[in-house]
Motif scaffolding. Structure first.
Motif, PDB file in Angstrom:
ATOM      1  N   LEU A 229      18.985  26.864 -19.420  1.00  0.00           N
ATOM      2  CA  LEU A 229      20.127  26.011 -19.070  1.00  0.00           C
ATOM      3  C   LEU A 229      21.128  26.014 -20.224  1.00  0.00           C
ATOM      4  CD1 LEU A 229      18.355  22.938 -17.417  1.00  0.00           C
ATOM      5  CD2 LEU A 229      19.707  24.690 -16.275  1.00  0.00           C
TER       6      LEU A 229
ATOM      7  N   ALA B 115      23.102  22.838 -21.026  1.00  0.00           N
ATOM      8  CA  ALA B 115      22.351  21.765 -21.682  1.00  0.00           C
ATOM      9  C   ALA B 115      22.406  21.914 -23.198  1.00  0.00           C
ATOM     10  CB  ALA B 115      20.907  21.759 -21.190  1.00  0.00           C
TER      11      ALA B 115
ATOM     12  N   ALA C 105      15.274  18.383 -20.104  1.00  0.00           N
ATOM     13  CA  ALA C 105      15.770  19.487 -19.280  1.00  0.00           C
ATOM     14  C   ALA C 105      15.435  20.835 -19.913  1.00  0.00           C
ATOM     15  CB  ALA C 105      17.278  19.344 -19.082  1.00  0.00           C
TER      16      ALA C 105
ATOM     17  N   ALA D 290      26.761  14.919  -8.377  1.00  0.00           N
ATOM     18  CA  ALA D 290      27.470  16.074  -8.951  1.00  0.00           C
ATOM     19  C   ALA D 290      28.983  15.903  -8.813  1.00  0.00           C
ATOM     20  CB  ALA D 290      27.011  17.345  -8.252  1.00  0.00           C
TER      21      ALA D 290
ATOM     22  N   ALA E 232      19.473  17.465 -16.924  1.00  0.00           N
ATOM     23  CA  ALA E 232      20.654  17.944 -17.651  1.00  0.00           C
ATOM     24  C   ALA E 232      21.915  17.240 -17.164  1.00  0.00           C
ATOM     25  CB  ALA E 232      20.790  19.456 -17.476  1.00  0.00           C
ATOM     26  N   ALA E 233      22.015  17.027 -15.839  1.00  0.00           N
ATOM     27  CA  ALA E 233      23.197  16.363 -15.286  1.00  0.00           C
ATOM     28  C   ALA E 233      23.263  14.904 -15.730  1.00  0.00           C
ATOM     29  CB  ALA E 233      23.176  16.450 -13.761  1.00  0.00           C
TER      30      ALA E 233
ATOM     31  N   ASP F 252      13.315  24.043 -18.652  1.00  0.00           N
ATOM     32  CA  ASP F 252      14.010  25.306 -18.389  1.00  0.00           C
ATOM     33  C   ASP F 252      14.887  25.631 -19.597  1.00  0.00           C
ATOM     34  OD1 ASP F 252      15.336  27.511 -17.484  1.00  0.00           O
ATOM     35  OD2 ASP F 252      16.235  26.551 -15.721  1.00  0.00           O
TER      36      ASP F 252
ATOM     37  N   TYR G 225      21.585  10.135 -10.158  1.00  0.00           N
ATOM     38  CA  TYR G 225      20.535  11.010 -10.682  1.00  0.00           C
ATOM     39  C   TYR G 225      19.294  10.210 -11.089  1.00  0.00           C
ATOM     40  CZ  TYR G 225      23.446  15.175 -10.614  1.00  0.00           C
ATOM     41  OH  TYR G 225      24.206  16.238 -10.197  1.00  0.00           O
TER      42      TYR G 225
ATOM     43  N   ALA H 103      17.638  20.710 -13.905  1.00  0.00           N
ATOM     44  CA  ALA H 103      19.086  20.514 -13.785  1.00  0.00           C
ATOM     45  C   ALA H 103      19.444  19.047 -13.573  1.00  0.00           C
ATOM     46  CB  ALA H 103      19.623  21.359 -12.626  1.00  0.00           C
ATOM     47  N   TRP H 104      18.563  18.267 -12.955  1.00  0.00           N
ATOM     48  CA  TRP H 104      18.861  16.855 -12.740  1.00  0.00           C
ATOM     49  C   TRP H 104      18.845  16.091 -14.064  1.00  0.00           C
ATOM     50  CZ3 TRP H 104      15.656  15.247  -7.779  1.00  0.00           C
ATOM     51  CH2 TRP H 104      16.093  16.028  -6.699  1.00  0.00           C
TER      52      TRP H 104
END
Length: 377
Positions: free
Chosen positions: A244, A247, A237, A183, A215-216, A241, A199, A212-213
């Protein structure tokens, strides 16, 4: 016994004057007092080297020294021959005086008990080393994690990332350290490639990684211009979810920059805008991204509406005026387009400055020529 100046300079007794001089310079530099302050040994060696060179560099003094060395060598040899080596010894014993006996054979093989003891010692040593390493690794990684969290609170991003790296050296599977470092690399340290690496490891080592991972990592791929990989990660992602919002923005930007699907980009940006306050700067930026998608779809009405809304939120947004100018020029309204380009240029938008000089200057020249022709008529 006199000193052997050849040994002091490290040359043979048949050395030439040039060899003696080179040896002297090398040793004088090595042992010079300026290079070895407060060193009595170096000072003594320097004096010896200097004395040796003074003698050996002078042919007459060197010849006298060689004669003296030769005389001392002959004297030592004479003394060696004159002095008996052993004193008060008897002749070797004869055969009849010698007694022999058989030495008992010694067994050199290991018994089973010996092997068990050795093997047990090795196993205990290995277990002890492993225990020490595990204990020390746990202590060191815990301390590094504490330092990393403190650095993050103080907004010392580089220091925090280094502390997380230290924690990972002791415990490579420490998930929190890897994700937090990823991050930081993505958000603050401008290292998207490093963030992708972190990641990727986290996703591989976790049986059910959070959305979220993905998405990151997708954002990291977007920043490194791997648009297809970015879209695939962001799809994953959002399938996990749908809330987000970031995203949606990143996937929309990936479509825009890859230029593969303008309608998908507009849809993603619309989903992103639904979760933002209308007056936020992020909303204004997203509106202008969607304007570009509508522009490429040649939906002039929606594109214009987005620029108008962006200008209501930020009346001096140079990018909005520039996009309005591109819409007018695409519709054939060169006069309005140049007027809007001039506004964007005055607000400091670099692309607008260049286009005003190019397109609008030619348009002005044509207008001037048409006015002159009307007057002549």
């Amino acid at each position: 016994m006199s000193k052997n100046y050849y040994h002091i300079l490290g040359v043979s007794s048949s050395a030439t004057s040039a060899e003696i001089k080179r040896a002297y310079k090398r040793l004088a530099l090595k042992w010079h007092p300026d290079k070895n302050p407060h060193d009595s040994h170096a000072e003594e060696r320097f004096k010896q080297v200097n004395d040796a060179y003074q003698v050996l560099s002078d042919p007459r003094r060197r010849a006298a020294f060689d004669l003296q060395q030769q005389y001392e060598q002959q004297r030592r040899q004479a003394q060696a021959y004159a002095t008996p080596r052993y004193h008060h010894t008897r002749n070797p014993a004869g055969f009849t005086e010698r007694h022999y006996r058989q030495r008992p054979k010694q067994h050199t093989h290991f018994s089973r008990r010996d092997l068990q003891i050795i093997l047990g010692g090795i196993i205990l040593t290995i277990l002890l080393i492993i225990g020490i390493n595990l204990g020390w690794g746990k202590i060191a990684s815990g301390r590094a994690m504490t330092l990393a969290r403190q650095a993050e609170q103080q907004r010392l991003w580089q220091k925090a990332a280094e502390a997380y790296s230290t924690a990972l050296e002791y415990k490579p599977k420490l998930e929190e350290a890897r994700v937090r470092r990823g991050a930081l690399r993505l958000g603050y340290l401008k290292n998207p490639a490093g963030a992708i690496e972190d990641y990727t490891v986290a996703l591989q080592e976790n049986a059910s990684p959070p959305a979220a991972w993905y998405a990151a990592r997708g954002k990291g791929y977007l920043q490194t211009k791997h648009y297809l990989k970015a879209i695939l990660d962001l799809d994953k992602a959002l399938s996990l979810d749908q809330n987000l919002a970031g995203a949606y923005l990143d996937r929309g930007l990936a479509h825009l920059q890859w230029e593969d699907n303008w309608s998908a980009a507009a849809a993603d940006l619309s989903n992103y805008l639904q979760n933002l306050p209308d007056s936020s700067a992020l909303a204004t930026e997203a509106l202008l991204y969607r304007t570009f998608a509508y522009f490429r779809m040649q939906d002039w009405k929606k594109a214009w509406q987005d620029t108008e809304q962006a200008l209501r939120q930020d009346a001096s947004n140079a990018k909005a005026f520039y996009l309005q100018a591109k819409i007018k020029l695409a519709q054939g309204d060169s006069a309005s387009g140049c007027r809007l380009l001039s506004k964007a240029a005055k607000l400091g938008f670099a692309l607008a400055v260049d286009e005003v000089k190019d397109q609008c200057a030619r348009l002005g020249l044509k207008t001037l020529k048409s006015k002159k022709s009307l007057k002549s008529r």
